[in-house]
Design an enzyme around this catalytic site. Structure first.
Site, short mmCIF file in Angstrom:
data_model
loop_
_atom_site.label_atom_id
_atom_site.label_comp_id
_atom_site.label_asym_id
_atom_site.label_seq_id
_atom_site.Cartn_x
_atom_site.Cartn_y
_atom_site.Cartn_z
N GLN B 212 61.64 40.52 92.83
CA GLN B 212 62.39 39.35 93.25
C GLN B 212 62.96 38.60 92.05
OE1 GLN B 212 58.80 38.37 96.04
NE2 GLN B 212 60.30 36.76 96.38
N PHE B 243 58.36 39.15 100.22
CA PHE B 243 57.64 38.01 100.79
C PHE B 243 56.91 37.18 99.74
CE2 PHE B 243 57.36 41.68 103.77
CZ PHE B 243 58.40 41.29 104.61
N GLU B 247 57.44 38.46 93.28
CA GLU B 247 58.01 37.41 92.43
C GLU B 247 57.48 37.53 91.02
OE1 GLU B 247 57.88 33.48 94.13
OE2 GLU B 247 58.39 32.51 92.25
N ARG B 325 52.70 22.72 95.83
CA ARG B 325 53.40 22.68 97.11
C ARG B 325 52.43 22.33 98.24
NH1 ARG B 325 58.42 23.87 99.49
NH2 ARG B 325 59.34 24.17 97.45
N ARG B 357 55.43 33.79 100.92
CA ARG B 357 56.20 33.04 101.91
C ARG B 357 55.48 31.77 102.41
NH1 ARG B 357 58.99 36.44 106.78
NH2 ARG B 357 60.85 35.19 107.04
N ALA B 526 61.32 30.44 97.20
CA ALA B 526 61.40 29.05 97.66
C ALA B 526 62.46 28.88 98.74
CB ALA B 526 61.66 28.11 96.47
N GLU B 737 61.18 30.54 104.48
CA GLU B 737 59.75 30.27 104.63
C GLU B 737 59.36 29.44 105.85
OE1 GLU B 737 60.08 28.96 100.50
OE2 GLU B 737 58.05 29.74 100.22
#
Lengths: 488, 783
Positions: B212, B243, B247, B325, B357, B526, B737
């Site tokens: 990603q 997902f 990343e 988050r 996700r 994100a 997401e």
């Protein structure tokens, strides 16, 4: 005796011998034929990304015809495919008739946004095309039931179901129209009954695969090679092979032994050859035995049931085998053949311990006869698993009971996943016989039942969970029978 | 007449692709099998197969590594350890704390120690068995509780606080508190981690990676291999799902292939098998949430304190950002005046947990919705009423605990609309009787909302660049740093670019993501892939359009009619370029580009976008971290077997506000897919480890993601009409997401069903609500 197989891929003939015959079909397609549309994800038949259609010449048909069914190519060995036409996702679009035109499934999957990352998509396209081979207009329920062997992580399946329903409106050419069967049948003419023996030297060892076509050839070979690893559907041995848990120098494949494939309802019994597939059994019992049908219809996936055999489920001897509790309470009779003759064993006497059973080296399971309960008996089969479809049981049960008014006249109970083998519960059974069929009786029976079993904690559930299920299914059985009675 | 002129106006304003459900960019490739993934790249003649041998223990030190037999084995090209890596063996996206190959400490089972490259897959498999790693085991930490007890943490405690929550809770009429456990989740992207590395001249490397984040791969390969960034190119054509799992965690396999390519001068390929992938890669973080809530008899929640602890695994990875988050979503959709949220990441002996996700949002929202359910049950009021009492307001009660003004709030409208369309009130009213009448199953219904903040909470990541190449036949290639993992990013970018130039969709192609074309890019994460990269692409188009408009203005001017050149009047529509003042004249876009080249006008540009106005101070827990919020709600109805705990999801209604959709079917795919993935997390997906920290559920045989028959029997999804999002490209909203968190409705409905048992006990349902967990609750409540 042939030293190779003839395999058709998208209608094109391949003569395969040596090392290539021993690898899974998925690898053969990707690595030898560069047909990379077929994806490999799990190598264990649990995701369907490697789905292909396997066409087998229909001997019963007057004109040459192939019967196509979706299989997981990652757990199908090349040596099992003599005379088969394998249709891959590339073949579905790119064939002589339609010259690269997309078929109705492919068009619908595009229109309905049935693909996102695309990795599972070829498998879905193939499985959906396979469904349309046998049914022009599957319902929504049938689309859902028919695609349990294909996992998708992106779409939430909703657009795929929509695509299926769109296909139900638009007929695509059948595979037999796309890949004319006559030339393939002609190529196999006169050689389809050949015994096949393929060898392949690896270092100092020689790998041998033997594919007989008669029971006699099979038992003779086994008498000479008692250590041979026997392959039928390969839905388990294929997994073991891929994960490096299964090594054998000598293999025998039973796929071409037609004498092991018979299946019929004879009188009040099912008579099944050991290599009768679960798909065939599913179709046979749908009307006659809805309880067993429910269990069979969540057995693996369509891809697994299309090749997995009843004999394989019995000989694999797993304490969580889906079919066994039913076979136990019906007292299925196993016919076992060896070079010296045939003998019969009741399945209740067959298993001796974890994965051990009453069979000598060089013996083969040939047939299973399942006497069916009469219509005035209650039969309930339970399969508890983490996921409803394509999952291995956490707990299984079969409860068969005959009531005389409010009294229990006879009963048989078998539980799976509660010990090293599937267990009958003799003390619970004898407690129940003669008592009044009420909630109190069934609750008490539950306390006896849990003393007869010794479940373990493993990846599929804790021992407490299994003990609770063992108690509760007896209550569930009571409520279900009562609810059904109230409705009747 | 009116209709006609408005149609003409629409045509002249452009915009024919955006808003249409154009099929996925790669749909034809997907359905024919022609779409190529890493392992479908043809093997180069010299190519090596790469694999690794990992740590035998979850915690310990290496006593010895014996690779001698493997080196001598037939078909083995090289066997490498940390000694072959050089001084830069440590990497990490936020903190440099993760060894590429373990050199001394062993931190989780399967942690890469030895890399092997061989001529064939068979030789590789055999060589792996010839390596011996002897370890001195130490006591491992396998739980959040043990990590807290022994003070094994990653990063400091982070806090967001407003008012005086302790006082507010104590002063409220009612108090409740509890501990809530949330388990992890495996990504289960279908395409496992994979990379192929090709060595080049001047020590260059070209790495094809299923990632990603191409820039992350480029940076880490350069750092660890001792190269400069300009010597490394990372390319990602597409991923077979990600997902969040690709990343950061695509780095290790890319490093292995790159290291082998560098050492041998040969092409090197690594493709994890599913079992390996699941065993050694990080997952969604398990959480423990300790909560105290104070509320009034009418349901108003007046004070809340939640302490979150996450299982970060053995290295930082993105765990502190994930926790951030969580803190920013702890109140979900509800305004709570006095609130304190604390978060701490625990260090354990599992693979480093990572982005997935929702990125900490799901755990926060599940925690809050659990609290809501508990309060509703305690007060015996309908949980939707409770939610509507506490939901954020429009004109007051609209500031988040971190100080951001919540604008564009449609939550009340969404929830009330959904209640109507799903017939929620009637169905709830009938539930009691339904449960009394059914001796076999228990039924429950719950609505849960989601409010999800859009933007990276790390400010600098909120940027993107795009390369636009216009060719002289009027076609366009676009390249951005955004990666295609199935979400439809490339499709949407094609739509945006086609509309900018007023050319047909097929005239635009999005090229594979490559650091050669787009440098210093952010991960596609994100939910902001289209927001950032789409906006950058549009910016690039406008630069070229401005040049072309100046040029076209000259060409289309008509001095004899008194029309002087006027770039402002040049319009790009229908494949034509026209002067609006004389719409019957004009030329094709292709003709203009041809002429532009002859006049030496630059037909290429680089667009850039940075999200305006976002920032967050994590020290003070205050700021404006989000550009806007995506919001929605779900109603789930479930039934559970009273004897076995088996779950059936009977009906689900979803309503999502995703602004003006660029591609409604692509976005709906995100909604249904995200929801089902969330439903899997809260129901059947269960990670089981043995006592030694080995994952037992390492393949689909034992790890059960939802199958097609797990779809709700009745599944209705809709979009909430909304065009007020002026912040984002073409008034769209991020969608990747947020729908995942709607899956929490299914879990809450299970909890609701349990309340219909005649029991005084609280159904202390954990997450996920597996059949086993549901039966545990049923049994506990009936005792």
């Amino acid at each position: 005796m042939r030293d190779h197989i003839l395999l058709f891929v998208n209608g094109r003939q391949h003569r395969v011998s040596g090392a290539d015959a021993f690898i899974p079909l998925s690898n053969f397609l990707r690595e030898r034929l560069a047909l990379c549309g077929t994806k490999i994800v799990c190598s264990e038949g649990d995701c369907g990304s490697c789905s292909v259609l396997c066409g087998i010449a229909d001997a019963a048909s007057a004109k040459p015809t192939f019967k196509y069914a979706a299989i997981d190519s990652c757990i199908r060995f090349v040596y099992q495919l003599d005379g088969c036409n394998i249709v891959t996702v590339e073949g579905i679009a790119d064939n002589e008739k339609s010259s690269g035109q997309l078929n109705s499934v492919q068009r619908a999957m595009i229109d309905c946004h049935g693909s996102q990352c695309g990795f599972c998509t070829p498998g879905f396209v193939v499985a959906m095309t396979g469904m349309l081979e046998n049914d022009d207009q599957p319902s929504e329920r049938q689309w859902r039931r028919g695609l349990t062997g294909n996992l998708c992580r992106c779409t939430g399946y909703t657009p795929i179901v929509k695509a299926g329903l769109q296909c139900s409106q638009n007929r695509s050419p059948k595979i037999n129209e796309c890949f004319p069967p006559a030339p393939m049948v002609a190529a196999m003419s006169g050689i389809s009954d050949d015994e096949i023996r393929i060898e392949h030297v690896v270092g100092e060892a020689t790998q041998t695969i033997y594919c007989p076509t008669s029971l006699e050839q099979a038992t003779n070979f086994l008498a000479d090679n008692p250590s041979a690893k026997i392959v039928a559907g390969a839905t388990d041995v294929g997994v073991q092979f891929n994960k490096g848990f299964c090594h054998s120098e000598i293999w025998m494949d039973l796929n071409r032994v037609s004498a092991l494939k018979h299946l019929k309802l004879a009188g009040n019994a099912i008579v099944a050859g050991a290599c009768a597939t679960w798909t065939d059994i599913e179709n046979l019992v749908e009307k006659r035995l809805p309880q067993f049908y429910e269990i069979v219809s969540v057995f693996g996936s369509p891809q697994i049931r299309n090749v997995g055999t009843i004999g394989g489920n019995i000989i694999n001897a797993s304490p969580i085998a889906d079919s066994l509790p039913f076979l136990f309470v019906t007292g299925a009779e196993l016919q076992i053949v060896g070079k010296s003759g045939t003998r019969k064993v009741n399945i209740n006497d067959f298993y001796q311990g974890y994965k051990t059973f009453d069979m000598q080296p060089a013996e083969l399971l040939a047939q299973v006869k399942i006497p069916l309960p009469s219509n005035d008996e209650e039969l309930r089969l339970y399969k508890i698993s983490r996921r409803k479809d394509l999952d291995i049981s956490s707990f299984t049960a079969a409860i068969r009971m005959k009531l005389d008014g409010e009294a229990i006249e006879s009963c048989a109970i078998a539980y799976g996943a509660v010990g090293p083998v599937v267990l009958r519960l003799p003390e619970t059974e004898s407690f129940l016989i003669g008592r009044t069929f009420d909630l109190n009786t069934m609750e008490q029976a539950g306390y006896i039942a849990v003393k007869e079993i010794a479940p373990i904690t493993d990846v599929r559930g804790g021992d407490e969970y299994r003990l609770q299920l063992a108690r509760n299914v007896l209550k569930k059985f009571f409520h279900e029978v009562r609810a059904a009675g109230a409705l009747a | 007449m009116n209709t006609d002129s408005s149609k003409t106006a629409e045509r002249i304003l452009g915009g024919t692709a955006v808003g249409k459900s154009i099929p996925h960019d790669s749909a034809v490739g997907h359905v024919t099998g022609a779409a190529s993934y890493i392992d479908d790249l043809p093997c180069r003649v010299d190519e090596l197969f790469v694999g690794f041998v990992g740590s035998p223990v979850a915690n310990g030190t290496i006593k010895s590594i014996d690779i001698s037999k493997a080196i001598d084995a037939q078909g083995v090209a090289c066997v490498l350890t940390s000694k072959d890596v050089g001084p830069h063996n440590i990497f990490g996206p936020l903190f440099c704390d993760e060894p590429f190959l373990a050199d001394k400490e062993l931190l989780y089972v399967g942690q890469p120690v030895v890399v092997i490259a061989a001529e064939t897959e068979q030789a590789l498999a055999e060589a792996r068995n010839l390596v011996t790693i002897e370890a001195e085991p130490e006591n491992p930490i396998f739980s959040i509780d043990d990590a807290i007890a022994s003070e094994h943490f990653i990063g400091p405690t982070r806090r967001i606080k407003r008012g005086h929550p302790i006082k507010a809770i104590a002063g409220a009429t009612h108090q409740l508190s509890g501990e809530f456990r949330i388990a992890g989740q495996e990504h289960f992207y279908l395409e496992s981690q994979a990379a192929v590395a090709f060595p080049g001249e001047q020590n260059q490397l070209v790495v094809h990676s299923s990632t990603q984040n191409t820039t992350e791969i480029q940076t880490m390969v350069a750092e660890v291999l001792g190269l400069s960034m300009h010597q490394v190119v990372c390319i990602c054509k597409r991923m077979g799902g990600a997902f969040g799992g690709k990343e950061t965690q695509a780095v290790i396999p890319a490093l292995m292939a790159s290291l082998v390519a560098q050492r041998t001068g040969r092409a090197a390929r690594i493709v994890y098998d599913k079992d390996t992938d699941m065993c050694v890669t990080g997952k969604r973080h398990p959480y423990r949430c300790n909560w105290h809530v104070g509320f009034e008899s009418d349901g108003t929640i007046v004070g809340l304190k939640v302490d979150f602890f996450s299982d970060g695994g053995s290295a930082a990875d993105l765990s502190t950002s994930v926790m951030e988050r969580t803190l920013l979503h702890a109140e979900n959709a509800y305004y709570i005046e006095d609130i304190e949220i604390n978060g701490r990441v625990c260090r354990t002996n599992f693979p480093p947990n990572t982005a997935f996700r929702g990125f900490g949002g799901p755990q926060a929202i599940a925690s809050m919705e659990n609290i809501i359910e508990r309060v509703a049950e305690k007060l015996k009021i309908d949980s939707l009423d409770l939610r509507l009492i506490n939901v954020y307001g429009d004109t007051d009660r609209n500031v988040t605990p971190y100080g951001q003004l919540y604008t564009g709030n449609h939550l009340t409208e969404i929830m009330t609309t959904l209640a109507e369309t799903s017939n929620y009130r009637d169905r709830i009213a009938g539930l009691d009787q339904k449960n009394k009448n059914d001796s076999l199953r228990l039924h429950g219904i719950t609505m849960t909302p989601v409010k999800f903040g859009i933007s990276f909470t790390t400010k600098f990541l909120n940027q993107a660049n795009a390369l636009i190449n216009v060719y002289t036949d009027g076609t366009v290639q676009v390249s951005t740093g955004g990666t295609e993992m199935g979400q439809g990013l490339n499709t949407k970018i094609r739509q945006l670019v086609a509309d900018e130039f007023g050319i047909p969709f097929p005239s635009v192609i999005v090229m594979p993501t490559s650091t050669e074309k787009n440098n210093n890019t952010s991960p596609t994460a994100a939910s902001a892939g289209t927001d950032l990269n789409g906006a950058a692409a549009v910016d690039g188009c406008r630069i070229i359009k401005s040049r072309l408009a100046n040029f076209a203005a000259e060409l289309l001017a008509s001095p004899k009619d008194g029309l002087i050149p006027s770039p402002e009047h040049i319009a790009f529509t229908d494949g034509m370029v026209r002067d609006r003042r004389q719409p019957n004249a004009g030329m094709t876009f292709a003709e203009l580009t041809r002429k532009a080249r002859m006049e030496r006008i630059d037909l290429g540009a680089r667009g850039f976008y940075k999200t305006p106005g976002v920032d967050f101070n994590r020290e003070t827990g205050r700021g404006n971290p989000f550009l806007y919020y995506t919001q929605g709600a779900a109603v789930a109805e479930v039934s559970i077997d009273r004897f076995t705990g088996e779950l059936s999801v009977e009906r689900v209604d979803l309503l999502m506000d995703i602004g003006k959709s660029i591609n409604p079917k692509v976005d709906m795919g995100q909604i249904t897919g995200g929801f089902i993935q969330g439903m899997g997390w809260v129901t059947a997906e269960s990670l089981v480890y043995d006592d030694g920290g080995r994952l037992l559920t390492h393949s689909p045989t034992t790890y059960k993601i939802p199958a097609i028959t797990d779809l709700p029997i009745d599944f209705r999804c809709a979009m909430f009409p909304n065009d007020d999002n002026l912040h984002c490209v073409r008034r769209s909203k991020a969608v990747g997401e947020p729908p995942l968190m709607l899956g929490i409705a299914v879990w809450a409905a299970v909890k609701n069903a349990l309340t219909y048992l005649p029991s005084e006990k609280d159904p202390n349902l954990k997450l996920p609500a597996t059949g086993e967990e549901i039966l545990r609750c049923l049994t506990e409540m009936e005792c």
